[in-house]
Design an enzyme around this catalytic site. Structure first.
Site, PDB file in Angstrom:
ATOM      1  N   THR A  15      -3.205   3.559  12.200  1.00  0.00           N
ATOM      2  CA  THR A  15      -4.539   3.634  12.813  1.00  0.00           C
ATOM      3  C   THR A  15      -4.647   2.809  14.084  1.00  0.00           C
ATOM      4  O   THR A  15      -5.297   3.220  15.042  1.00  0.00           O
ATOM      5  CB  THR A  15      -5.587   3.128  11.792  1.00  0.00           C
ATOM      6  OG1 THR A  15      -5.515   3.973  10.652  1.00  0.00           O
ATOM      7  CG2 THR A  15      -6.987   3.174  12.342  1.00  0.00           C
ATOM      8  N   ASP A  59       2.334   7.733  10.423  1.00  0.00           N
ATOM      9  CA  ASP A  59       1.332   7.177   9.515  1.00  0.00           C
ATOM     10  C   ASP A  59       2.167   6.397   8.505  1.00  0.00           C
ATOM     11  O   ASP A  59       3.180   6.915   8.002  1.00  0.00           O
ATOM     12  CB  ASP A  59       0.572   8.327   8.820  1.00  0.00           C
ATOM     13  CG  ASP A  59      -0.528   7.807   7.909  1.00  0.00           C
ATOM     14  OD1 ASP A  59      -0.217   7.017   6.995  1.00  0.00           O
ATOM     15  OD2 ASP A  59      -1.688   8.181   8.105  1.00  0.00           O
ATOM     16  N   SER A  61       2.050   5.837   5.557  1.00  0.00           N
ATOM     17  CA  SER A  61       2.279   6.452   4.242  1.00  0.00           C
ATOM     18  C   SER A  61       3.618   7.181   4.232  1.00  0.00           C
ATOM     19  O   SER A  61       4.163   7.480   3.175  1.00  0.00           O
ATOM     20  CB  SER A  61       1.169   7.446   3.911  1.00  0.00           C
ATOM     21  OG  SER A  61      -0.066   6.837   4.108  1.00  0.00           O
ATOM     22  N   ASP A  92      -1.525   0.842   5.374  1.00  0.00           N
ATOM     23  CA  ASP A  92      -1.292   1.314   4.002  1.00  0.00           C
ATOM     24  C   ASP A  92      -0.015   0.736   3.370  1.00  0.00           C
ATOM     25  O   ASP A  92      -0.023   0.359   2.204  1.00  0.00           O
ATOM     26  CB  ASP A  92      -1.229   2.850   3.964  1.00  0.00           C
ATOM     27  CG  ASP A  92      -2.614   3.473   4.144  1.00  0.00           C
ATOM     28  OD1 ASP A  92      -3.609   2.726   4.041  1.00  0.00           O
ATOM     29  OD2 ASP A  92      -2.691   4.687   4.374  1.00  0.00           O
ATOM     30  N   THR A 167      -0.657  -8.104  -0.205  1.00  0.00           N
ATOM     31  CA  THR A 167      -0.942  -6.822  -0.829  1.00  0.00           C
ATOM     32  C   THR A 167      -2.217  -6.271  -0.186  1.00  0.00           C
ATOM     33  O   THR A 167      -3.107  -7.046   0.179  1.00  0.00           O
ATOM     34  CB  THR A 167      -1.052  -6.996  -2.368  1.00  0.00           C
ATOM     35  OG1 THR A 167      -1.115  -5.725  -2.964  1.00  0.00           O
ATOM     36  CG2 THR A 167      -2.243  -7.812  -2.799  1.00  0.00           C
ATOM     37  N   THR A 277       3.737  -8.399 -13.469  1.00  0.00           N
ATOM     38  CA  THR A 277       2.429  -8.250 -14.106  1.00  0.00           C
ATOM     39  C   THR A 277       1.505  -7.345 -13.287  1.00  0.00           C
ATOM     40  O   THR A 277       1.567  -7.320 -12.057  1.00  0.00           O
ATOM     41  CB  THR A 277       1.737  -9.611 -14.335  1.00  0.00           C
ATOM     42  OG1 THR A 277       0.404  -9.363 -14.829  1.00  0.00           O
ATOM     43  CG2 THR A 277       1.622 -10.447 -13.083  1.00  0.00           C
ATOM     44  N   GLN A 278       0.643  -6.624 -13.994  1.00  0.00           N
ATOM     45  CA  GLN A 278      -0.382  -5.808 -13.322  1.00  0.00           C
ATOM     46  C   GLN A 278      -1.521  -6.677 -12.800  1.00  0.00           C
ATOM     47  O   GLN A 278      -2.357  -6.208 -12.032  1.00  0.00           O
ATOM     48  CB  GLN A 278      -0.940  -4.763 -14.298  1.00  0.00           C
ATOM     49  CG  GLN A 278       0.071  -3.707 -14.672  1.00  0.00           C
ATOM     50  CD  GLN A 278      -0.445  -2.736 -15.726  1.00  0.00           C
ATOM     51  OE1 GLN A 278      -1.649  -2.576 -15.898  1.00  0.00           O
ATOM     52  NE2 GLN A 278       0.465  -2.101 -16.425  1.00  0.00           N
ATOM     53  N   CYS A 279      -1.564  -7.952 -13.238  1.00  0.00           N
ATOM     54  CA  CYS A 279      -2.626  -8.848 -12.763  1.00  0.00           C
ATOM     55  C   CYS A 279      -2.355  -9.239 -11.316  1.00  0.00           C
ATOM     56  O   CYS A 279      -1.203  -9.361 -10.908  1.00  0.00           O
ATOM     57  CB  CYS A 279      -2.684 -10.115 -13.600  1.00  0.00           C
ATOM     58  SG  CYS A 279      -3.168  -9.806 -15.298  1.00  0.00           S
TER      59      CYS A 279
HETATM   60  N1  ASP Z   1      -2.948   5.674   6.978  1.00  0.00           N
HETATM   61  C1  ASP Z   1      -2.912   4.641   7.982  1.00  0.00           C
HETATM   62  C2  ASP Z   1      -1.507   4.049   7.969  1.00  0.00           C
HETATM   63  O1  ASP Z   1      -1.199   3.276   7.121  1.00  0.00           O
HETATM   64  C3  ASP Z   1      -3.939   3.610   7.711  1.00  0.00           C
HETATM   65  C4  ASP Z   1      -3.945   2.430   8.662  1.00  0.00           C
HETATM   66  O2  ASP Z   1      -3.241   2.353   9.621  1.00  0.00           O
HETATM   67  O3  ASP Z   1      -4.731   1.514   8.418  1.00  0.00           O
HETATM   68  O4  ASP Z   1      -0.703   4.393   8.819  1.00  0.00           O
END
Ligand code: ASP
Length: 342
Positions: A15, A59, A61, A92, A167, A277-279
């Site tokens: 972004t 991106d 992701s 992300d 995180t 842990t998931q915590c």
């Molecule tokens: N989907 C975008 C990415 O991780 C979200 C971001 O940049 O904040 O590339």
């Protein structure tokens, strides 16, 4: 900061690098060779900024080991010529990339600061400008000729975090990241206040870059009602070398016999099993409850207070260290090697 400070800004996508088309309103990546046009404030820095971009901005992701390799190559090639690095990255998977680089780059003694934004840099209310400008300031901050932050870190919304402690916690707030088990490295207000006690010390060592990343890893999130056949579908993958089990509380799992049998089977096959842990806060202590004791006995390694992002990337890194024996890999997993475990 002296005018001879050289900084490399690496654009990977996300972004932060987007601007709005004035006519259509759609978002498209900005031309990073023209960065100063978008952010005229960059001219005011008393350091030389060089901009490089991945072959194809993504991106985040779509981040994967091939892109990490490309990023590692850019840093390796330019490491000696620059005093600091800022990596513009989608939020992300930024915590994964920051964790990965903290392991795959050994002996880092220069700032490598990840940053991004929740709103595109071309939007009027963007958080991207402040994030980028302060990251540049941090990456070029020196004291007595040495960088103040000689490690892989992540800067977002007035906070500087150790990269492998982060995180992403919010898809909405500007304060999108947390470092649940480790203090901030710095806070940016009127001044940038560095928490020296939390920042790794500078060492005169030569950078080593690991690019042969092994991705024969998987994770299983335990939940009430998890079935044996679902567990097996992942655990029986033929090439599996490392498995993270995401457990309850202080590292607890169901006490069903089938679960213990599957874990023993993994151990017999030589698969490294790591307990996370998931915590969000606190640590795995496998011997605390009866429901965790048998994991210890079956050779499962406690991930202590590592984030999932640090755990999975540390596993990939250690599996790719061909010179290490299996016992040494297990031993390093259990130990703090880059400030990822308290
Ligand atoms: N989907 C975008 C990415 O991780 C979200 C971001 O940049 O904040 O590339």
């Amino acid at each position: 900061m002296s005018s001879s400070t050289e900084l490399l800004l690496i654009y990977t996508g996300g972004t932060i690098g987007m601007v709005e088309d004035a006519e259509t309103g759609s978002l498209h990546p900005i031309d990073f060779t023209q960065l100063e046009k978008e952010i005229p404030e960059l001219k005011k820095f008393d350091c030389n900024i060089t901009v490089k971009s991945l072959l194809r901005a993504i991106d985040s992701s779509n981040m994967n080991i091939a892109v990490w390799k490309e990023l590692l190559e850019i840093i390796e090639l330019n490491y000696d010529s620059f005093d600091g690095f800022v990596i513009m990255h989608g939020s992300d998977t930024m915590a994964y990339s920051a964790s990965a680089l903290s392991f795959l780059l050994e002996n880092v003694n220069k700032p490598i600061i990840f940053t991004g934004s929740q709103l595109p840099i071309g939007k009027i209310r963007t958080d991207g400008k402040e994030n980028l400008i302060t990251s540049i300031e941090i990456a070029s901050a020196m004291e007595n000729g040495r960088p103040i932050v000689p490690e892989v870190a992540l800067y977002f919304e007035y906070s500087l975090y150790r990269g492998n402690r982060t995180t992403k916690v919010s898809a909405e707030n500007f304060e999108a990241f947390q470092s649940p088990n480790y203090p901030l490295l710095a806070e940016a207000g009127v001044h940038i206040k560095y928490n020296r006690f939390a920042i790794r010390g500078w060492e005169d060592k030569k950078l080593i870059t690991r690019k042969n990343i092994i991705d024969d890893v998987a994770s299983i999130k335990i939940f009430p009602g998890l079935r044996r056949d679902v567990f097996q579908a992942i655990a029986n993958m033929p090439n599996l070398k490392g498995l993270i089990i995401e457990t309850f509380g202080s590292g607890n799992v169901p006490s069903d016999t089938w679960f213990a049998e599957e874990i023993s089977r993994l151990n017999e096959r030589g698969v490294i099993v790591l307990n996370i842990t998931q915590c969000t806060t606190g640590s795995v202590i496998q011997s605390k409850y009866e429901t965790g004791v048998h994991l210890e006995q079956a050779g499962v390694i406690s991930g202590r207070d590592m984030t999932f992002e640090a755990a999975i990337t540390k596993l990939m890194y250690l599996l790719s260290c061909e010179e290490l024996t299996d016992a040494e890999k297990r031993n390093y997993l259990d130990k703090n090697i880059r400030g990822e475990i308290s």
